[in-house]
Motif scaffolding. Structure first.
Motif, PDB file in Angstrom:
ATOM      1  N   ASN A   1      -6.680   0.967  -4.015  1.00 37.26           N
ATOM      2  CA  ASN A   1      -6.258   0.766  -2.629  1.00 37.26           C
ATOM      3  C   ASN A   1      -6.176  -0.737  -2.357  1.00 37.26           C
ATOM      4  O   ASN A   1      -6.617  -1.553  -3.177  1.00 37.26           O
ATOM      5  CB  ASN A   1      -7.194   1.472  -1.638  1.00 37.26           C
TER       6      ASN A   1
ATOM      7  N   GLY B   1      -1.987   6.075  -1.185  1.00 42.00           N
ATOM      8  CA  GLY B   1      -3.208   5.316  -0.984  1.00 42.00           C
ATOM      9  C   GLY B   1      -3.414   4.204  -1.994  1.00 42.00           C
ATOM     10  O   GLY B   1      -4.208   3.298  -1.764  1.00 42.00           O
ATOM     11  N   THR B   2      -2.732   4.265  -3.145  1.00 43.20           N
ATOM     12  CA  THR B   2      -2.855   3.199  -4.128  1.00 43.20           C
ATOM     13  C   THR B   2      -2.090   1.968  -3.645  1.00 43.20           C
ATOM     14  O   THR B   2      -1.357   2.030  -2.654  1.00 43.20           O
ATOM     15  CB  THR B   2      -2.321   3.636  -5.505  1.00 43.20           C
TER      16      THR B   2
ATOM     17  N   ALA C   1       0.888  -1.162   0.000  1.00 40.51           N
ATOM     18  CA  ALA C   1       0.000   0.000   0.000  1.00 40.51           C
ATOM     19  C   ALA C   1       0.927   1.213   0.000  1.00 40.51           C
ATOM     20  O   ALA C   1       1.749   1.381   0.896  1.00 40.51           O
ATOM     21  CB  ALA C   1      -0.893  -0.009   1.229  1.00 40.51           C
TER      22      ALA C   1
END
Length: 79
Positions: A54, A37-38, A33
């Motif tokens: 996410n 946030g991706t 992660a």
């Protein structure tokens, strides 16, 4: 996840019921992660790469449970 945070490692696992009644848990992918946030994943067999909005989305799409790795160490080192 606010910017400036470190990436967090996770695994995506699936549980299967064997014919003999035993359950088998298998890691299907490992991932990071990222601070924005991706998330990125790679299959446990080393094949297949994914980019996700996410980590929870990756788990949902791969029909897996999300397991955060290294949480005990991260909590122990937090200020």
């Amino acid at each position: 996840m606010p910017s400036g945070d470190l990436p967090r490692m996770f695994a995506l696992v699936q549980e299967f019921d064997e014919d003999d009644g035993e359950s088998l848990t298998e890691v299907v992918a490992y991932g990071l992660a990222l601070p924005d946030g991706t998330a990125a994943t790679v299959g446990a067999n080393g094949h297949g790469f994914g980019r996700w909005t996410n980590a929870h989305r990756a788990a949902w799409r791969l029909r897996s449970d999300l397991v955060w790795l290294g949480e005990c160490e991260a909590e122990a080192s937090a200020p």
